[in-house]
Design an enzyme around this catalytic site. Structure first.
Site, PDB file in Angstrom:
ATOM      1  N   ALA A   8      24.632  67.934  49.760  1.00 21.91           N
ATOM      2  CA  ALA A   8      24.377  68.666  48.510  1.00 21.91           C
ATOM      3  C   ALA A   8      25.682  69.122  47.876  1.00 21.91           C
ATOM      4  O   ALA A   8      26.050  70.293  47.919  1.00 21.91           O
ATOM      5  CB  ALA A   8      23.454  69.851  48.782  1.00 21.91           C
ATOM      6  N   ALA A  10      27.828  67.873  44.159  1.00 18.23           N
ATOM      7  CA  ALA A  10      27.581  68.054  42.724  1.00 18.23           C
ATOM      8  C   ALA A  10      26.133  67.706  42.355  1.00 18.23           C
ATOM      9  O   ALA A  10      25.385  68.546  41.842  1.00 18.23           O
ATOM     10  CB  ALA A  10      28.569  67.191  41.942  1.00 18.23           C
ATOM     11  N   ILE A  11      25.735  66.478  42.611  1.00 18.31           N
ATOM     12  CA  ILE A  11      24.407  66.020  42.182  1.00 18.31           C
ATOM     13  C   ILE A  11      23.306  66.641  43.053  1.00 18.31           C
ATOM     14  O   ILE A  11      22.293  67.134  42.545  1.00 18.31           O
ATOM     15  CB  ILE A  11      24.346  64.477  42.219  1.00 18.31           C
ATOM     16  CG1 ILE A  11      25.285  63.897  41.148  1.00 18.31           C
ATOM     17  CG2 ILE A  11      22.925  63.972  42.046  1.00 18.31           C
ATOM     18  CD1 ILE A  11      24.963  64.280  39.721  1.00 18.31           C
ATOM     19  N   GLY A  12      23.516  66.633  44.353  1.00 20.27           N
ATOM     20  CA  GLY A  12      22.519  67.237  45.245  1.00 20.27           C
ATOM     21  C   GLY A  12      22.387  68.727  45.004  1.00 20.27           C
ATOM     22  O   GLY A  12      21.286  69.297  45.068  1.00 20.27           O
ATOM     23  N   ASN A 103      25.094  56.096  43.962  1.00 17.68           N
ATOM     24  CA  ASN A 103      25.429  55.028  43.014  1.00 17.68           C
ATOM     25  C   ASN A 103      25.679  53.691  43.701  1.00 17.68           C
ATOM     26  O   ASN A 103      26.110  53.642  44.850  1.00 17.68           O
ATOM     27  CB  ASN A 103      26.704  55.409  42.243  1.00 17.68           C
ATOM     28  CG  ASN A 103      26.392  56.146  40.952  1.00 17.68           C
ATOM     29  OD1 ASN A 103      25.243  56.327  40.581  1.00 17.68           O
ATOM     30  ND2 ASN A 103      27.440  56.561  40.262  1.00 17.68           N
ATOM     31  N   LYS A 205      22.910  50.963  35.174  1.00 19.65           N
ATOM     32  CA  LYS A 205      23.842  52.038  35.557  1.00 19.65           C
ATOM     33  C   LYS A 205      25.106  51.431  36.183  1.00 19.65           C
ATOM     34  O   LYS A 205      26.229  51.771  35.830  1.00 19.65           O
ATOM     35  CB  LYS A 205      23.133  52.985  36.542  1.00 19.65           C
ATOM     36  CG  LYS A 205      23.977  54.093  37.107  1.00 19.65           C
ATOM     37  CD  LYS A 205      23.903  55.345  36.257  1.00 19.65           C
ATOM     38  CE  LYS A 205      25.185  56.132  36.207  1.00 19.65           C
ATOM     39  NZ  LYS A 205      25.532  56.928  37.324  1.00 19.65           N
ATOM     40  N   ASN A 213      34.981  52.003  36.388  1.00 21.13           N
ATOM     41  CA  ASN A 213      35.530  52.810  37.485  1.00 21.13           C
ATOM     42  C   ASN A 213      36.733  52.120  38.131  1.00 21.13           C
ATOM     43  O   ASN A 213      37.802  52.735  38.271  1.00 21.13           O
ATOM     44  CB  ASN A 213      34.433  53.154  38.500  1.00 21.13           C
ATOM     45  CG  ASN A 213      33.358  54.063  37.911  1.00 21.13           C
ATOM     46  OD1 ASN A 213      33.071  53.987  36.731  1.00 21.13           O
ATOM     47  ND2 ASN A 213      32.766  54.913  38.714  1.00 21.13           N
TER      48      ASN A 213
HETATM   49  N1  LIG Z   1      28.917  63.865  40.135  1.00 20.11           N
HETATM   50  C1  LIG Z   1      28.435  63.165  39.124  1.00 20.11           C
HETATM   51  O1  LIG Z   1      28.534  63.574  37.964  1.00 20.11           O
HETATM   52  C2  LIG Z   1      27.727  61.872  39.368  1.00 20.11           C
HETATM   53  C3  LIG Z   1      27.604  61.345  40.639  1.00 20.11           C
HETATM   54  N2  LIG Z   1      26.889  60.193  40.811  1.00 20.11           N
HETATM   55  C4  LIG Z   1      26.742  59.630  42.154  1.00 20.11           C
HETATM   56  O2  LIG Z   1      26.006  60.546  42.940  1.00 20.11           O
HETATM   57  C5  LIG Z   1      26.371  60.410  44.323  1.00 20.11           C
HETATM   58  C6  LIG Z   1      26.788  61.789  44.822  1.00 20.11           C
HETATM   59  O3  LIG Z   1      27.954  62.161  44.108  1.00 20.11           O
HETATM   60  P1  LIG Z   1      28.485  63.656  43.987  1.00 20.11           P
HETATM   61  O4  LIG Z   1      27.368  64.611  44.016  1.00 20.11           O
HETATM   62  O5  LIG Z   1      29.428  63.674  42.844  1.00 20.11           O
HETATM   63  O6  LIG Z   1      29.316  63.766  45.346  1.00 20.11           O
HETATM   64  P2  LIG Z   1      29.891  65.053  46.073  1.00 20.11           P
HETATM   65  O7  LIG Z   1      31.078  64.626  46.838  1.00 20.11           O
HETATM   66  O8  LIG Z   1      30.023  66.181  45.096  1.00 20.11           O
HETATM   67  O9  LIG Z   1      28.705  65.452  47.064  1.00 20.11           O
HETATM   68  C7  LIG Z   1      28.524  64.894  48.329  1.00 20.11           C
HETATM   69  C8  LIG Z   1      28.538  66.036  49.314  1.00 20.11           C
HETATM   70  O10 LIG Z   1      28.166  65.544  50.593  1.00 20.11           O
HETATM   71  C9  LIG Z   1      28.988  66.194  51.545  1.00 20.11           C
HETATM   72  N3  LIG Z   1      28.971  65.414  52.776  1.00 20.11           N
HETATM   73  C10 LIG Z   1      29.553  64.228  53.028  1.00 20.11           C
HETATM   74  N4  LIG Z   1      29.265  63.822  54.280  1.00 20.11           N
HETATM   75  C11 LIG Z   1      28.504  64.800  54.821  1.00 20.11           C
HETATM   76  C12 LIG Z   1      27.906  64.968  56.091  1.00 20.11           C
HETATM   77  N5  LIG Z   1      28.038  64.051  57.035  1.00 20.11           N
HETATM   78  N6  LIG Z   1      27.188  66.091  56.333  1.00 20.11           N
HETATM   79  C13 LIG Z   1      27.050  67.027  55.372  1.00 20.11           C
HETATM   80  N7  LIG Z   1      27.591  66.923  54.138  1.00 20.11           N
HETATM   81  C14 LIG Z   1      28.301  65.817  53.870  1.00 20.11           C
HETATM   82  C15 LIG Z   1      30.331  66.239  50.877  1.00 20.11           C
HETATM   83  O11 LIG Z   1      31.203  67.129  51.540  1.00 20.11           O
HETATM   84  P3  LIG Z   1      32.806  66.910  51.425  1.00 20.11           P
HETATM   85  O12 LIG Z   1      33.165  67.323  50.033  1.00 20.11           O
HETATM   86  O13 LIG Z   1      33.313  67.807  52.509  1.00 20.11           O
HETATM   87  O14 LIG Z   1      33.076  65.454  51.681  1.00 20.11           O
HETATM   88  C16 LIG Z   1      29.913  66.689  49.473  1.00 20.11           C
HETATM   89  O15 LIG Z   1      29.762  68.097  49.417  1.00 20.11           O
HETATM   90  C17 LIG Z   1      27.523  59.390  44.351  1.00 20.11           C
HETATM   91  O16 LIG Z   1      27.033  58.112  44.654  1.00 20.11           O
HETATM   92  C18 LIG Z   1      28.043  59.421  42.904  1.00 20.11           C
HETATM   93  O17 LIG Z   1      28.656  58.218  42.506  1.00 20.11           O
HETATM   94  C19 LIG Z   1      26.259  59.563  39.783  1.00 20.11           C
HETATM   95  C20 LIG Z   1      26.344  60.055  38.525  1.00 20.11           C
HETATM   96  C21 LIG Z   1      27.141  61.198  38.190  1.00 20.11           C
HETATM   97  C1  LIG Z   2      32.410  56.198  34.069  1.00 19.99           C
HETATM   98  C2  LIG Z   2      30.971  56.563  34.107  1.00 19.99           C
HETATM   99  C3  LIG Z   2      30.660  57.609  33.075  1.00 19.99           C
HETATM  100  C4  LIG Z   2      30.215  55.283  33.694  1.00 19.99           C
HETATM  101  O1  LIG Z   2      30.742  54.169  34.243  1.00 19.99           O
HETATM  102  C5  LIG Z   2      30.528  57.061  35.457  1.00 19.99           C
HETATM  103  O2  LIG Z   2      29.355  57.020  35.742  1.00 19.99           O
HETATM  104  C6  LIG Z   2      31.477  57.556  36.479  1.00 19.99           C
HETATM  105  O3  LIG Z   2      32.425  58.278  36.176  1.00 19.99           O
HETATM  106  O4  LIG Z   2      31.262  57.247  37.669  1.00 19.99           O
END
Ligand SMILES: NC(=O)C1=CN([C@@H]2O[C@H](COP(=O)(O)OP(=O)(O)OC[C@H]3O[C@@H](n4cnc5c(N)ncnc54)[C@H](OP(=O)(O)O)[C@@H]3O)[C@@H](O)[C@H]2O)C=CC1
Ligand SMILES: CC(C)(CO)C(=O)C(=O)O
Length: 325
Positions: A8, A10-12, A103, A205, A213
């Protein structure tokens, strides 16, 4: 309904915060490090549309503490998945649905995909087969993430854009489990349509992510620069056309054309892609989920993808040298 968000960040964090604020589901988040410690101490803060909300879902470090769940929503970055799949086992029972909100090409891509490739493994994201064994595709519900958010400081999620999480069964059915999660997410304020062709949406997507990227990580350019530069834009366009041919050979239909998708990315403006952000912060980059997998599928389907292959080779080296791969 018991929902556990594994990873959990950013997205979670965004999803968990809104579900917890609604109060109709029993929400547990699994996280680690200072982010977990901050959520445990102060709650999970969501900043969205200029409003701050603090909620207190159950925040734990391990799946054993969380126990069996109705839904496990995986919101890890793709490179973390293979290592974390074993840790998730205490969450998963007979009736558990695993929601893959990561993703890129997912590990279950070929499950129930009618045609010659049904049942194949995507080696780029599941190199040993362990992910598929530990997170069985028959338990999986697909999810495409459209919002943008970041962990601005431990325990704090800044939500910058979007509220849609599209859901879809690998076989396209409108299952009870998909409809029930859709209802819970909708009640929490998201748009959560259940779509019959989830792979079509995965590709739309992914189309942007597989080109913008990597090029942003290689050049350090933001989206406006990449889409505004004729030469870089041409490289992106070529990668996207190659990927489209791969996807279409697997039965995908694109609802929009490549130029519309590029124009959409251009509108995002001076955005650093998530891959460039990961590179700058020394974090594992989603190289294989976003591009390695596409090149792998090009090999399987025997569709030429020379530009994608070239960019993948450059990107792997860039990521390795930065310690991010
Ligand atoms: N953020 C965005 O705006 C967007 C994200 N996405 C996709 O969403 C998915 C999630 O991205 P995002 O939310 O940004 O990622 P984050 O890195 O913010 O969140 C993932 C979290 O999981 C934690 N984590 C990793 N391994 C473990 C583990 N074994 N046990 C417990 N916690 C763990 C990380 O901790 P730690 O930081 O310590 O590694 C981190 O807090 C990705 O595939 C991303 O590409 C898609 C669209 C937009
Ligand atoms: C660049 C963008 C907005 C679309 O490809 C994106 O989803 C990312 O930053 O991972």
């Amino acid at each position: 309904m018991k929902i556990c968000v594994f990873g959990a960040g950013a997205i979670g964090g965004l999803m968990a915060a809104r579900l917890a604020a609604k109060g109709e589901t029993e929400v547990t988040v699994i996280a680690r490090g200072p982010h977990l410690a901050a959520m445990q101490a102060n709650g999970l803060k969501l900043i969205s549309d200029g409003q701050e909300t603090v909620v207190r879902p159950r925040c734990v470090a391990s799946a054993a503490e969380a126990g069996r769940q109705d839904y496990v929503v995986i919101t890890l970055k793709a490179p973390a998945l293979a290592g974390a799949a074993a840790q998730m086992q205490p969450l998963i029972g007979e009736g558990t649905t695993i929601v893959s909100a990561v993703n890129g090409v997912p590990w279950w891509y070929f499950y129930k995909l009618a045609g010659p490739y049904e049942g194949r493994r995507v080696e780029s994201v599941d190199p040993t087969g362990e992910v598929g064994r530990l997170l069985p595709p028959e338990k999986v519900l697909g999810c495409i993430i459209y919002p943008a958010a970041e962990v601005s400081e431990p325990g704090v999620i800044e939500h910058t854009y979007g509220d849609r999480f599209t859901l879809g069964e690998p076989d396209g059915s409108r299952s009870d489990r998909a409809m029930a999660l859709s209802a819970a997410l909708s009640a929490a304020g998201f748009k959560a349509p259940v779509r019959p062709k989830i792979r079509d949406e995965i590709w739309v997507k992914l189309w942007g992510n597989l080109a913008f990227n990597p090029l942003s990580a290689l050049t350090t350019a933001t989206l406006d620069v990449i889409t505004g530069d004729a030469e870089l834009r041409a490289v992106c366009r070529q990668m996207m056309l190659e990927a489209q041919a791969v996807a279409e050979s697997l039965g995908v239909r694109f609802a929009i054309d490549v130029d519309k998708r590029i124009a959409g990315a251009a509108e995002v403006g001076a955005h650093k892609t998530s891959m460039l952000q990961d590179l700058e912060r020394g974090r594992p980059m989603e190289v294989d989920a976003l591009l390695g997998s596409v090149v792998e599928l090009a090999g399987i389907t025997e569709v030429p993808a020379p530009t994608c292959r070239t960019v993948l080779a450059l990107l792997r080296t860039r990521a390795r040298l930065a310690g991010c791969y």
